[in-house]
Write an enzyme that holds these catalytic residues in place. Structure first.
Site, mmCIF file in Angstrom:
data_model
loop_
_atom_site.group_PDB
_atom_site.id
_atom_site.type_symbol
_atom_site.label_atom_id
_atom_site.label_comp_id
_atom_site.label_asym_id
_atom_site.label_seq_id
_atom_site.Cartn_x
_atom_site.Cartn_y
_atom_site.Cartn_z
ATOM 1 N N ARG A 246 0.836 -1.345 0.314
ATOM 2 C CA ARG A 246 0.324 0.068 0.026
ATOM 3 C C ARG A 246 1.246 1.372 -0.039
ATOM 4 O O ARG A 246 0.273 2.274 -0.062
ATOM 5 C CB ARG A 246 -0.926 -0.045 1.348
ATOM 6 C CG ARG A 246 -2.120 -1.202 1.244
ATOM 7 C CD ARG A 246 -3.343 -1.522 2.515
ATOM 8 N NE ARG A 246 -3.766 -2.566 2.187
ATOM 9 C CZ ARG A 246 -4.658 -2.696 3.163
ATOM 10 N NH1 ARG A 246 -4.565 -2.526 3.919
ATOM 11 N NH2 ARG A 246 -5.639 -3.843 2.381
ATOM 12 N N VAL A 365 -6.357 -1.547 -6.275
ATOM 13 C CA VAL A 365 -5.159 -2.544 -6.309
ATOM 14 C C VAL A 365 -4.619 -2.265 -5.106
ATOM 15 O O VAL A 365 -4.902 -1.436 -4.430
ATOM 16 C CB VAL A 365 -3.822 -2.749 -7.215
ATOM 17 C CG1 VAL A 365 -4.775 -3.030 -8.174
ATOM 18 C CG2 VAL A 365 -3.227 -1.200 -6.950
ATOM 19 N N GLU A 366 -4.267 -3.284 -3.952
ATOM 20 C CA GLU A 366 -3.383 -3.508 -2.658
ATOM 21 C C GLU A 366 -5.149 -3.343 -1.665
ATOM 22 O O GLU A 366 -4.878 -2.338 -1.207
ATOM 23 C CB GLU A 366 -2.641 -2.517 -2.475
ATOM 24 C CG GLU A 366 -0.935 -2.874 -3.343
ATOM 25 C CD GLU A 366 -0.629 -4.232 -2.418
ATOM 26 O OE1 GLU A 366 -1.085 -4.762 -2.701
ATOM 27 O OE2 GLU A 366 0.149 -4.681 -3.890
ATOM 28 N N GLY A 367 -6.096 -3.811 -1.946
ATOM 29 C CA GLY A 367 -7.130 -3.427 -1.096
ATOM 30 C C GLY A 367 -7.399 -2.097 -1.871
ATOM 31 O O GLY A 367 -7.266 -0.508 -1.785
#
Length: 383
Positions: A246, A365-367
């Site tokens: 993140r 992306v990445e949550g």
């Protein structure tokens, strides 16, 4: 947190790496990026050249071929690459994430075998978690892994694997136990392993240089020694990786936003209407002021998360805040840059339309940013 990190200035080492990355990106990536985006051409030699400069293994120990530096230096390099290409910034970040995971939870044999080639840029890494029925709910994945003698046999289909077709080694999650997160394990899957096949390459809105792949595992044979940690550790591995990922996504967003602001300011100074540059009109000037303010705030949040990581301080919430704010900022700034350029901004003759398309995926992306808000909210309400 050091004074220089607190107030948004680089240390001497970070400044040197930033300059090195900026010059490389301007000289090696800028001349190719628009044509390669159109043709969807990924150039592994770009990663190899970055590796030769020591820019692909920054946060990894020198023992395994890295630079032995920290995240404060790492995010500066990611940001400068992103100013020219969000796709190559993500490529460096994903290859770095593979190294970071192995550094944190891999055994000595795994570290020695895989990290040096990734750190040098001679190999590209990937991270494969998502499936058709599991994205934000990572614990619901259905790809299976069963042990047979000296191998695990993997079956299933993985989606959204960045650079899955060119990765020499990837960290892939599969289910070895019962339902839920406790049944998930992590494996190192290598290109060319029996039973690993490539499905469709996604046709995306942006980041065309970066190939996003479907992976099909049909009785894929993965040696037992490629299990990371123990059976059932996969979800823990994935979650620890997401904090790091993140921060690098936030740094990518920061680079894209800064590039968009630079183009918008240059246009506002030179484009004349009604006898004066459009930047002198309050409507445009206020937009630029907001863009600059949001970027500077995002910069400080990204630096804070990186500094906490370097100091070994838990930063799950701070990483989520940085990712949320920086990627939302990138989306707002790039959209406003298109608006300031007017009709020109909507054409491929100017890069701001590409920046806007690159910014959108960074909110996902990445949550997703909705997940980031859940993480942040829970940190406030749960003991």
């Amino acid at each position: 947190m050091s004074e220089c990190e607190l107030f948004g200035t680089d240390s001497e080492m970070t400044a040197e790496l930033r300059t090195l990355a900026r010059k490389f990106a301007q000289n090696e990536i800028r001349p190719l990026v628009e044509a390669d985006e159109e043709s969807e051409t990924f150039r592994p030699e770009i990663i190899k050249k970055l590796g030769s400069l020591g820019l692909t293994g920054i946060p990894v120990s020198e023992e395994f071929g890295g630079a032995g530096l920290g995240y404060s230096e790492y995010i500066a390099v990611i940001e400068e690459i992103a100013r020219e290409s969000g796709a190559y910034a993500i490529s460096v970040a994903v290859t770095g994430l593979t190294q970071i995971i192995l550094s944190m939870v891999g055994n000595e044999a795994q570290k020695k075998k895989y990290i040096p080639r990734l750190a040098s840029g001679d190999a590209i890494g990937a991270f494969s978690l998502s499936e058709a029925g599991s994205g934000s709910d990572a614990g619901s994945l259905r790809t299976t892994a069963r042990r047979e003698g000296s191998n695990y046999i993997l079956n299933g289909t993985k989606l959204w694997t960045t650079q899955g077709d060119v990765a020499e080694s990837m960290i892939l999650m599969a289910r070895t136990g019962g339902p839920g997160s406790k049944g998930v394990s992590a494996f190192i899957v290598e290109k060319g392993m029996k039973g690993l096949k490539y499905g469709k390459r996604e046709k995306k809105m942006g980041l065309h240089i970066s190939h996003t792949m479907e992976l099909v595992l049909e009785n894929c044979e993965v040696p037992v020694e490629n299990l990371i940690g123990s059976e059932g550790d996969g979800f823990k591995v994935a979650m620890s990786a997401l904090d790091c990922g993140r921060v690098t996504i936030a740094a990518t967003a920061l680079g894209v936003a800064k590039a968009a602001l630079e183009v918008a300011v240059a246009h506002a100074k030179t484009r004349e209407q009604f006898g004066k540059p459009i930047g002198e009109f309050q409507g445009i000037g206020f937009m630029l002021a907001d863009m600059k303010t949001q970027i500077d705030a995002a910069d400080l949040l990204v630096r804070r998360a990186a500094a906490m990581k370097d100091q070994g301080v838990p930063m799950t919430t701070e990483a989520a805040i940085a990712k949320l704010f920086a990627t939302d900022t990138a989306m707002k700034v790039t959209t406003d840059a298109v608006q300031i350029l007017g009709g020109s901004g909507y054409t491929v003759d100017f890069p701001v339309e590409r920046y806007m398309r690159e910014a959108k995926i960074l909110q996902i992306v990445e949550g997703t940013n909705q997940i980031q808000r859940l993480v942040i909210g829970r940190s406030l309400t749960q003991k």
